[in-house]
Scaffold this motif. Structure first.
Motif, PDB file in Angstrom:
ATOM      1  N   ARG A 166       3.224  75.164  76.103  1.00  0.00           N
ATOM      2  CA  ARG A 166       2.625  76.128  75.178  1.00  0.00           C
ATOM      3  C   ARG A 166       3.343  76.052  73.836  1.00  0.00           C
ATOM      4  NH1 ARG A 166       3.268  78.970  80.037  1.00  0.00           N
ATOM      5  NH2 ARG A 166       1.308  79.629  81.031  1.00  0.00           N
ATOM      6  N   THR A 167       2.680  76.551  72.818  1.00  0.00           N
ATOM      7  CA  THR A 167       3.294  76.660  71.488  1.00  0.00           C
ATOM      8  C   THR A 167       3.836  78.071  71.321  1.00  0.00           C
ATOM      9  OG1 THR A 167       1.758  75.029  70.572  1.00  0.00           O
ATOM     10  CG2 THR A 167       2.917  76.444  69.019  1.00  0.00           C
ATOM     11  N   ILE A 168       5.120  78.174  71.110  1.00  0.00           N
ATOM     12  CA  ILE A 168       5.771  79.466  70.987  1.00  0.00           C
ATOM     13  C   ILE A 168       5.856  79.862  69.516  1.00  0.00           C
ATOM     14  CG2 ILE A 168       7.942  80.720  71.281  1.00  0.00           C
ATOM     15  CD1 ILE A 168       8.398  79.305  73.828  1.00  0.00           C
ATOM     16  N   HIS A 169       5.422  81.066  69.233  1.00  0.00           N
ATOM     17  CA  HIS A 169       5.534  81.620  67.882  1.00  0.00           C
ATOM     18  C   HIS A 169       6.505  82.793  67.948  1.00  0.00           C
ATOM     19  CE1 HIS A 169       2.277  79.243  66.113  1.00  0.00           C
ATOM     20  NE2 HIS A 169       1.644  79.411  67.261  1.00  0.00           N
ATOM     21  N   ARG A 417       7.563  80.954 101.026  1.00  0.00           N
ATOM     22  CA  ARG A 417       8.929  80.551 100.719  1.00  0.00           C
ATOM     23  C   ARG A 417       9.129  80.552  99.195  1.00  0.00           C
ATOM     24  NH1 ARG A 417       9.960  75.553 101.535  1.00  0.00           N
ATOM     25  NH2 ARG A 417      12.228  75.803 101.565  1.00  0.00           N
ATOM     26  N   PHE A 418      10.273  81.105  98.767  1.00  0.00           N
ATOM     27  CA  PHE A 418      10.609  81.202  97.359  1.00  0.00           C
ATOM     28  C   PHE A 418      12.028  80.684  97.160  1.00  0.00           C
ATOM     29  CE2 PHE A 418       7.604  84.526  98.410  1.00  0.00           C
ATOM     30  CZ  PHE A 418       6.614  84.336  97.460  1.00  0.00           C
ATOM     31  N   GLU A 419      12.151  79.720  96.248  1.00  0.00           N
ATOM     32  CA  GLU A 419      13.447  79.079  96.029  1.00  0.00           C
ATOM     33  C   GLU A 419      14.040  79.550  94.697  1.00  0.00           C
ATOM     34  OE1 GLU A 419      15.257  74.684  94.915  1.00  0.00           O
ATOM     35  OE2 GLU A 419      13.221  74.873  95.718  1.00  0.00           O
ATOM     36  N   PRO A 420      15.255  80.123  94.706  1.00  0.00           N
ATOM     37  CA  PRO A 420      15.901  80.477  93.439  1.00  0.00           C
ATOM     38  C   PRO A 420      16.353  79.224  92.703  1.00  0.00           C
ATOM     39  CG  PRO A 420      17.360  80.933  95.279  1.00  0.00           C
ATOM     40  CD  PRO A 420      16.062  80.500  95.884  1.00  0.00           C
ATOM     41  N   ARG A 421      16.088  79.180  91.397  1.00  0.00           N
ATOM     42  CA  ARG A 421      16.389  78.000  90.602  1.00  0.00           C
ATOM     43  C   ARG A 421      17.038  78.433  89.285  1.00  0.00           C
ATOM     44  NH1 ARG A 421      12.967  73.441  90.257  1.00  0.00           N
ATOM     45  NH2 ARG A 421      12.240  73.961  92.371  1.00  0.00           N
ATOM     46  N   GLU A 422      18.218  77.891  88.986  1.00  0.00           N
ATOM     47  CA  GLU A 422      18.871  78.189  87.718  1.00  0.00           C
ATOM     48  C   GLU A 422      18.222  77.360  86.611  1.00  0.00           C
ATOM     49  OE1 GLU A 422      23.360  78.321  85.704  1.00  0.00           O
ATOM     50  OE2 GLU A 422      23.082  77.828  87.829  1.00  0.00           O
ATOM     51  N   VAL A 423      17.994  77.986  85.455  1.00  0.00           N
ATOM     52  CA  VAL A 423      17.308  77.326  84.349  1.00  0.00           C
ATOM     53  C   VAL A 423      18.109  77.532  83.067  1.00  0.00           C
ATOM     54  CG1 VAL A 423      15.012  77.561  85.379  1.00  0.00           C
ATOM     55  CG2 VAL A 423      15.901  79.383  83.899  1.00  0.00           C
ATOM     56  N   LYS A 424      17.779  76.700  82.082  1.00  0.00           N
ATOM     57  CA  LYS A 424      18.323  76.845  80.735  1.00  0.00           C
ATOM     58  C   LYS A 424      17.160  77.149  79.813  1.00  0.00           C
ATOM     59  CE  LYS A 424      22.420  73.923  81.188  1.00  0.00           C
ATOM     60  NZ  LYS A 424      23.169  72.766  80.643  1.00  0.00           N
ATOM     61  N   THR A 425      17.265  78.264  79.087  1.00  0.00           N
ATOM     62  CA  THR A 425      16.162  78.734  78.261  1.00  0.00           C
ATOM     63  C   THR A 425      16.419  78.431  76.784  1.00  0.00           C
ATOM     64  OG1 THR A 425      17.167  80.931  78.087  1.00  0.00           O
ATOM     65  CG2 THR A 425      15.635  80.562  79.902  1.00  0.00           C
ATOM     66  N   GLY A 426      15.330  78.511  76.021  1.00  0.00           N
ATOM     67  CA  GLY A 426      15.405  78.275  74.580  1.00  0.00           C
ATOM     68  C   GLY A 426      14.784  79.425  73.812  1.00  0.00           C
ATOM     69  N   HIS A 427      13.811  79.104  72.967  1.00  0.00           N
ATOM     70  CA  HIS A 427      13.185  80.117  72.117  1.00  0.00           C
ATOM     71  C   HIS A 427      12.310  81.043  72.957  1.00  0.00           C
ATOM     72  CE1 HIS A 427      14.629  78.378  68.430  1.00  0.00           C
ATOM     73  NE2 HIS A 427      14.122  77.201  68.736  1.00  0.00           N
ATOM     74  N   ARG A 428      12.131  82.244  72.437  1.00  0.00           N
ATOM     75  CA  ARG A 428      11.265  83.230  73.063  1.00  0.00           C
ATOM     76  C   ARG A 428      10.229  83.687  72.049  1.00  0.00           C
ATOM     77  NH1 ARG A 428      13.745  86.268  77.575  1.00  0.00           N
ATOM     78  NH2 ARG A 428      15.645  85.184  78.189  1.00  0.00           N
ATOM     79  N   GLY A 429       9.058  84.042  72.555  1.00  0.00           N
ATOM     80  CA  GLY A 429       8.021  84.543  71.669  1.00  0.00           C
ATOM     81  C   GLY A 429       6.675  84.539  72.346  1.00  0.00           C
ATOM     82  N   SER A 430       5.808  85.443  71.900  1.00  0.00           N
ATOM     83  CA  SER A 430       4.446  85.556  72.429  1.00  0.00           C
ATOM     84  C   SER A 430       4.433  85.830  73.924  1.00  0.00           C
ATOM     85  CB  SER A 430       3.636  84.277  72.127  1.00  0.00           C
ATOM     86  OG  SER A 430       3.655  83.979  70.740  1.00  0.00           O
ATOM     87  N   GLY A 431       5.489  86.456  74.451  1.00  0.00           N
ATOM     88  CA  GLY A 431       5.548  86.782  75.869  1.00  0.00           C
ATOM     89  C   GLY A 431       6.009  85.647  76.759  1.00  0.00           C
TER      90      GLY A 431
END
Length: 472
Positions: A166-169, A417-431
């Protein structure tokens, strides 16, 4: 013996319910024959007591009606409680607890329904009478995943959504102030000693156009230079005269004589006693110091004119948002004086300094102002679109569980089944949140009720640790 227990238990129930006539039976010491006859009567007679038809804790030894005329429900012996021990296969012993199955899955153990660190290999009740919860094979797998039943998923409202490009604004919001464009401000002053003979009907705040007369000025230096220039253009044109004429005209230009006044001398072949000074640009008069009859020294400011067709918005951006700002980004500015109206422009300059008191950085946005609605020193609110326009891998904001130092999501592996996964995040916007590592494109992640799954995961991890400790 079983009949004796039956009669005793029934008496205890009725005594607890408040039916006192049975209290006398408890105090009696009946013989074996009387107990036997009572048991036979309990088998053949109808009810041993009557209960409220709505199941309320209201009882009676005789038939009775409720206030609305309904009959109490007859309760025969053994109808509500069974004291018979269940039959067990001959080959099963106490040392070998029965193993329960649910379809093809086997129950491994039972855990406390309140989340306490207590497990049991056989069915059990806690101190409040609640059944222990069965744990099946695969529910506590070693890969760290959590398994929930379909009914529990439906009750808790667990919902998944795939990660996608997606394109984040991301909008950076900050306050600002309107200022004049420094390149569009002109100052009118004299470069020689002069006298103001007349001032036009122009005051502070008046709008003037380029070439509009502002005042009439007499200057001895300007008059002398004009006379010399007129002498050169009226004499015979030789090579030396032409060079001198160009020098005389340049002296008039250096004295800031308006071009229109020089053209009038060339056309009329006459040196006027005063010269008309005109406005050098379109704009609004910000300052007027000229007064009729006043003597002006060189450098004295008589008028200051500013062009308001283009204004600057100086925006104070928080230091934490400065890294997302770059030149060329579009900004939308809303003036508090004009609610509902928007002014758009691009970021032109990012000033290379931080205000140490407010910890903000200043950026400059150029705004067209064709109707002169924006005025200098006006307060505005700005929104800067910091999006790059390129699609990135994103997940909804509700999918990311942020502990401050770590971010994680639950990946839906299917079949509960639900697997916990560690992530690295970046910009936030538009939900949405940009995910740089940890999740692949198209993988479904939990976006609703993930905190319940997290609680279940922590609970199972704790129970597993207690169970392993108990086995050791």
């Amino acid at each position: 013996m079983t009949r004796r227990l039956l009669i005793g238990a029934a008496a205890a129930i009725l005594a607890t319910a408040g039916i006192m006539p049975f209290a006398g039976l408890l105090r009696q010491q009946p013989s074996d024959s009387s107990i036997e006859s009572a048991a036979n009567a309990a088998d053949t007679a109808a009810p041993i007591y009557y209960q409220d038809p709505d199941g309320k804790p209201l009882y009676s030894l005789t038939p009775k009606k409720t206030k609305d005329g309904r009959d109490y429900r007859a309760i025969p012996a053994g109808a509500d409680i069974s004291f018979d021990e269940p039959e067990q296969p001959a080959e099963m012993t106490a040392a070998e607890p029965k193993t329960e199955h649910k379809g093809d899955r086997k129950i491994k153990y039972y855990r406390n329904p309140m989340g306490l660190p207590d497990t049991s290999p056989v069915p059990k009740k806690d101190s409040m009478g609640m059944d222990y919860i069965p744990i099946y094979d695969g529910d506590d797998s070693d890969d760290g995943s959590v398994r929930l039943s379909p009914g529990r998923i439906q009750r808790t409202g667990v919902r998944s959504e795939p990660a996608a490009l997606r394109t984040i604004h991301t909008m950076v919001r900050a306050p600002g102030i309107i200022q004049l464009d420094e390149r569009r401000v002109s100052v009118i002053s004299m470069r020689s000693e002069s006298f103001i003979l007349k001032v036009a009907n122009v005051t502070t705040g008046s709008h003037v156009v380029k070439g509009q007369p502002l005042m009439e000025v007499y200057s001895p230096a300007v008059a002398t230079a004009a006379a010399e220039y007129l002498a050169t253009i009226t004499s015979k044109t030789t090579g030396s005269d032409q060079a001198y004429g160009r020098g005389s005209r340049q002296r008039l230009v250096n004295l800031d004589v308006p071009e229109a006044a020089i053209a009038a001398i060339e056309k009329s072949r006459n040196v006027p006693t005063s010269f008309e000074w005109t406005a050098p640009r379109d704009g609004i008069v910000l300052e007027r110091s000229a007064i009729e009859g006043m003597r002006v020294q060189p450098g004295g400011v008589l008028f200051r004119i500013a062009d308001h067709s283009v204004m600057w918005a100086l925006i104070d951006v928080a230091e934490r948002d400065l890294g997302m700002i770059s030149k060329g980004q579009w900004a939308t500015v809303r003036a508090r004086s004009f609610p509902g109206r928007e002014f758009s422009g691009k970021v032109e300059v990012i000033y290379p300094e931080i205000n140490k008191e407010t910890r903000t950085a200043r950026i400059r946005v150029e705004l067209p102002n064709p109707d002169l609605a924006l005025l200098h020193d006006m307060y505005v609110d700005a929104e800067i679109d910091t999006g790059t326009g390129e699609p990135v891998l994103t997940v909804p904001e509700s999918a990311v569980m942020d502990t401050g130092s770590r971010q994680a999501v639950f990946v839906d592996k299917g079949q509960g089944r639900f697997e916990p996964r560690e992530v690295k995040t970046g910009h936030r916007g538009s939900g949405y949140v940009e995910v740089r590592e940890g999740v692949a494109d198209g993988e479904p992640v939990v976006v609703s009720a993930n905190f319940l799954i997290d609680a279940e995961s922590n609970l199972k991890a704790a129970l597993k640790g207690f169970a392993e400790g108990a086995q050791q």
